[in-house]
Design an enzyme around this catalytic site. Structure first.
Site, PDB file in Angstrom:
ATOM      1  N   HIS A  18       0.996  -1.246  -0.050  1.00  0.00           N
ATOM      2  CA  HIS A  18       0.035   0.016   0.047  1.00  0.00           C
ATOM      3  C   HIS A  18       0.820   1.386  -0.005  1.00  0.00           C
ATOM      4  O   HIS A  18       2.077   1.242   0.497  1.00  0.00           O
ATOM      5  CB  HIS A  18      -0.906   0.018   1.189  1.00  0.00           C
ATOM      6  CG  HIS A  18      -2.113   0.983   1.317  1.00  0.00           C
ATOM      7  ND1 HIS A  18      -1.690   2.352   1.367  1.00  0.00           N
ATOM      8  CD2 HIS A  18      -3.165   0.992   0.876  1.00  0.00           C
ATOM      9  CE1 HIS A  18      -2.884   3.220   1.510  1.00  0.00           C
ATOM     10  NE2 HIS A  18      -3.735   2.360   0.892  1.00  0.00           N
ATOM     11  N   GLU A  57      -3.814   2.759  -7.000  1.00  0.00           N
ATOM     12  CA  GLU A  57      -4.047   3.886  -6.219  1.00  0.00           C
ATOM     13  C   GLU A  57      -3.044   4.895  -6.414  1.00  0.00           C
ATOM     14  O   GLU A  57      -1.975   4.769  -5.831  1.00  0.00           O
ATOM     15  CB  GLU A  57      -4.269   3.255  -4.683  1.00  0.00           C
ATOM     16  CG  GLU A  57      -5.270   2.549  -4.254  1.00  0.00           C
ATOM     17  CD  GLU A  57      -5.545   2.555  -2.642  1.00  0.00           C
ATOM     18  OE1 GLU A  57      -6.561   2.509  -2.252  1.00  0.00           O
ATOM     19  OE2 GLU A  57      -4.581   2.828  -1.934  1.00  0.00           O
TER      20      GLU A  57
END
Ligand code: G3P
Length: 217
Positions: free
Chosen positions: A93, A141
């Protein structure tokens, strides 16, 4: 895992920690049952056991390390995640970046433990290189939109279409997703699901927010 899926990242938000993580995971489960759409809580490692003991839907965790049993103080052991009820893990992430080598070794360990692995990329070329490592899911993302009010699907639709062409696994997209229109657009652009955090966790009515976001599925 059936797609489309809404992954709800609990991050380390106060509203999604400890007993509140359990409450929010229950909400994910309630909406999932009521609507027959897949909603997956992505919890802190420290909340995995209590959440997985409470809900029957799949639960992902935010972290794993490429270690085996032994002398690895402080590391997150895949066997431990499995034994405490994780279905899958998030790797790389934007808020927890790993090197390519660590990502590869985490993926090997996850395969070994039959943990699903969703690996995040910040742009289409990284998504392509991650796809070649063969994770179960790739998430795209762009970090600049995370936590903001502008969604990736509206601001940078090409990031999704380009990633779609380069990724052979299911593609999840996230960053700034708040409205059902953001979700609809992401799906129209080729996404198989959504990764959301503040658009659920930081809202006054998370149940309603989740319902709204899964409505285009
Ligand atoms: O993992 C999902 C997350 O990084 C997106 O955050 O707050 O923009 O939905 P947010």
């Amino acid at each position: 895992m059936n797609f489309p899926v809404l992954f709800v990242n609990f991050k380390t938000y106060r509203e999604a920690t400890g007993e509140k993580a359990v409450e929010l995971a229950r909400i994910c489960q309630n909406v999932s049952r009521q609507t027959n759409k897949q909603v997956v809580p992505v919890v802190q490692v420290s909340d995995l056991y209590r959440v997985s003991k409470t809900v029957d839907i799949p639960v992902y965790v935010q972290r794993v390390d490429p270690v085996t049993y032994g002398s690895n103080t402080g590391s997150v052991l895949p066997e431990g995640l499995k034994q405490n009820g994780a279905s899958g893990v998030v790797i790389n992430h934007s808020e927890d970046r790993r090197t390519d080598d660590v990502v590869r070794r985490c993926l090997e360990r996850c395969r070994d433990q039959k943990l699903e692995a969703m690996v995040c990329a910040k742009n289409p070329s990284e998504a392509e290189s991650i796809s070649s490592m063969n994770p179960d899911i790739v998430a795209i993302e762009p970090p600049e939109f995370i936590g903001g009010d502008i969604s990736v699907s509206n601001a940078k639709p090409k990031i999704i279409t380009r990633s779609r062409k380069k990724v052979s696994q299911p593609l999840i997209c996230g960053a700034g997703i708040r409205k059902k229109e953001d979700v609809q657009k992401a799906i129209d652009l080729g996404a198989d699901g959504i990764f959301v955090a503040s658009g659920v966790v930081k809202t006054e009515d998370p149940e309603n927010s989740i319902k709204k976001l899964v409505s285009p599925f």
